[in-house]
Write a protein that holds these residues in place. Structure first.
Motif, mmCIF file in Angstrom:
data_model
loop_
_atom_site.group_PDB
_atom_site.id
_atom_site.type_symbol
_atom_site.label_atom_id
_atom_site.label_comp_id
_atom_site.label_asym_id
_atom_site.label_seq_id
_atom_site.Cartn_x
_atom_site.Cartn_y
_atom_site.Cartn_z
ATOM 1 N N TRP A 1 -6.815 -4.126 11.573
ATOM 2 C CA TRP A 1 -5.874 -5.142 11.100
ATOM 3 C C TRP A 1 -6.213 -6.503 11.711
ATOM 4 O O TRP A 1 -6.258 -7.512 11.010
ATOM 5 N N ILE A 2 -6.458 -6.553 12.994
ATOM 6 C CA ILE A 2 -6.825 -7.807 13.654
ATOM 7 C C ILE A 2 -8.151 -8.327 13.119
ATOM 8 O O ILE A 2 -8.319 -9.533 12.879
ATOM 9 N N ALA B 1 -8.719 -11.875 11.179
ATOM 10 C CA ALA B 1 -9.696 -12.831 11.690
ATOM 11 C C ALA B 1 -10.682 -13.226 10.596
ATOM 12 O O ALA B 1 -11.022 -14.414 10.459
#
Length: 101
Positions: free
Chosen positions: A13-14, A18
């Motif tokens: 998810w991160i 990004a």
């Protein structure tokens, strides 16, 4: 085992967020980057907030399994429209409206 799955999903998810941020910053001309990023963040954060309210209400009315089933159906319907409604920049004029020296 569940902790490993949750850690991997959180890292993915991160990573996706990004990548979205990098694309939003690099695909816009420099003169409109701030406006584009503000709209990107408004839609992203607003969509997550409204989606949380919507799926939370569905889960409270029909239960968590039903809410997950409805969300899976919504995802399949949304993905089936991807071929017809593709985004393209063919007709966009990305020139600045006014040139400042």
């Amino acid at each position: 085992m569940l902790c490993l799955v949750l850690f991997t999903a959180g890292a993915a998810w991160i990573g996706i967020l990004a990548c979205f941020n990098v694309v939003a910053q690099t695909m816009c001309p420099s003169w409109m980057r701030a406006r584009a990023l503000s709209m990107y963040l408004l839609v992203l954060q607003g969509g997550m907030a409204l989606g949380s309210v919507l799926w939370g209400q569905i889960a409270s009315w029909q239960g968590i399994p039903a809410a997950l089933a409805w969300s899976a159906l919504a995802m399949v319907v949304g993905m089936s429209t991807m071929r017809r409604h593709r985004l393209s920049a063919i007709d966009f004029n990305m020139a600045a409206a006014a040139v400042r020296d």
